[in-house]
Design a protein around this motif. Sequence first.
Motif, mmCIF file in Angstrom:
data_model
loop_
_atom_site.group_PDB
_atom_site.id
_atom_site.type_symbol
_atom_site.label_atom_id
_atom_site.label_comp_id
_atom_site.label_asym_id
_atom_site.label_seq_id
_atom_site.Cartn_x
_atom_site.Cartn_y
_atom_site.Cartn_z
ATOM 1 N N ARG A 3 1.489 -7.589 -11.561
ATOM 2 C CA ARG A 3 2.538 -6.606 -11.356
ATOM 3 C C ARG A 3 2.090 -5.161 -11.917
ATOM 4 N N SER A 4 1.520 -5.022 -12.957
ATOM 5 C CA SER A 4 0.927 -3.711 -13.420
ATOM 6 C C SER A 4 0.013 -3.206 -12.461
ATOM 7 N N LEU A 6 0.075 -3.492 -9.268
ATOM 8 C CA LEU A 6 0.593 -3.025 -7.949
ATOM 9 C C LEU A 6 1.539 -1.899 -8.054
ATOM 10 N N GLN A 7 1.828 -1.633 -9.519
ATOM 11 C CA GLN A 7 2.446 -0.297 -9.998
ATOM 12 C C GLN A 7 1.618 0.605 -10.281
ATOM 13 N N ALA A 8 0.322 0.500 -10.191
ATOM 14 C CA ALA A 8 -0.599 1.224 -10.462
ATOM 15 C C ALA A 8 -0.668 1.745 -11.924
ATOM 16 N N ARG A 9 -0.553 0.634 -12.733
ATOM 17 C CA ARG A 9 -0.409 0.944 -14.226
ATOM 18 C C ARG A 9 -1.331 0.371 -15.077
ATOM 19 N N HIS A 31 -7.883 -6.286 -4.562
ATOM 20 C CA HIS A 31 -6.686 -5.473 -3.956
ATOM 21 C C HIS A 31 -6.892 -4.424 -3.062
ATOM 22 N N HIS A 53 -0.272 -11.938 -2.594
ATOM 23 C CA HIS A 53 0.824 -11.277 -2.896
ATOM 24 C C HIS A 53 0.974 -10.310 -1.512
ATOM 25 N N ARG A 137 -3.915 4.676 -16.928
ATOM 26 C CA ARG A 137 -4.725 4.330 -15.813
ATOM 27 C C ARG A 137 -5.401 5.678 -15.253
ATOM 28 N N ARG A 150 -4.110 3.409 -5.864
ATOM 29 C CA ARG A 150 -4.021 1.981 -6.111
ATOM 30 C C ARG A 150 -5.608 1.398 -5.771
ATOM 31 N N ARG A 181 -2.669 8.520 -14.715
ATOM 32 C CA ARG A 181 -1.374 8.197 -15.144
ATOM 33 C C ARG A 181 -1.232 8.405 -16.775
ATOM 34 N N GLY A 186 4.262 8.449 -18.013
ATOM 35 C CA GLY A 186 3.999 7.945 -16.932
ATOM 36 C C GLY A 186 3.840 9.130 -15.902
#
Length: 449
Positions: A3-4, A6-9, A31, A53, A137, A150, A181, A186
């Motif tokens: 999840r992180s 895909l959120q680019a975190r 990815h 995913h 990130r 990403r 980021r 954020g």
Amino acid sequence: MIRSLLQARLHDPFGLLGLHREGTGWVVRVHEPYATDVDLLDNTGGAAFKRIHPAGVFEWRGSSEPALPYRLRMHYGSVTHDIFDPYQFPPQISPQDLYLLSEGKLQQGYRMLGSHAVEINGVQGARFAVWAPNAERVSVVGEFNNWDGRVHPMRSHGSSGVWELFIPEIRQHALYRYEIRNRDTGQILTKTDPYAQGYEHRPGTAALAAPPCQHHWQDGEWMAQRAQWDWLHGAINIYEVHAGSWKRHPDGRFYTWRELAVDLVPYVKGMGYTHIELLPISEHPLDESWGYQATGYFAPTSRFGSPDELRHFVDCCHQAGIGVILDWVPAHFPKDDWSLSRFDGTALYEHEDPRLGFHQEWGTHVFNYGRNEVKSFLMSSAHFWLSEFHFDGLRVDAVASMLYLDYSRKAGEWLPNKYGGRENLEAVDFLREMNIMVHEEFPGALTFA
């Protein structure tokens, strides 16, 4: 973690992506948001990944470790592209260099940070590294990945604040930036590389994956004589030159370094000068600044040719018996939001308090000389020009603005030092250490104010 990602975190992409041992088997995760399918290539052909995913996360599992370095076949509909997985390669930056950076003692930071053409495990590519301690990130973005943050998130080197990634098979002069980021807000920032050794032509601001030096120096006799020069008693006659305005072509084009070597060197020699002082040639966005508002502290401006063509110019000067002094600007830097200003979303290279960190007269930021990583940045810049281009000295611009906290400020617009005085003690320390380095590492080279 997915999840992180895909959120680019995701702070630690190497903890998820690449090759890992899990239980008694092996797993490779990839990815690639634009891929339809992925295959692992080996000697027997290809093994298909499973999409885990819909946003482009793929996984391969097997009982045997793939032969390293392994390749991936990326499918984009009917088009395929074979690559080496960037997340299979180990870190390249040494703990000792990270320590020296944090202590303000890294004098050759340009060899660690920035982009460098390297070979790892037999694979050619570019190694990228940047200092951004307040990032959650950091990604390398460029024309090779659709400028998509990403695709290539970087490895964090922990509390050092340094991020690193090796990307295989990047072509020379590929354009890139960093997408950062901020970990607290954020905020997403896109920044050019502070340690880049080349940039695209203005008004573009992207860095270049610069090739290594190809110039073969012919100035050994000059350098040997300089090291023995009694500069305290020697005569110096300096010709100050702005390379962009000394002479231009009829259509307004700048003379290149090679053209200046043909025209300028014999002119200076015939006039009886011993040295040329070049006004700032570090990369800068605005012609009208004459280079005094620099954004590239490790890159000659692209206006006059390549770095190797600048080396050729200096080499020609030396062979003609002419020294070359560089006007260097460690006093301040411009506010452009794509460069050093609030680099990772915080006042990183400058001070947070504008009474220390903003130069009101010039509308620029003042370097934070008390921050060790900033000191390493500036020490490395001085070392870079003297080492990589054989300059014979540095004329340090705007020294008074560095030395005095109340320079061009009214009462109440500045903060005193810890003793209540107006002297910038951190700047004094920096200049002293810089001078020691110059005289120890580059015999016969001089510094001027």
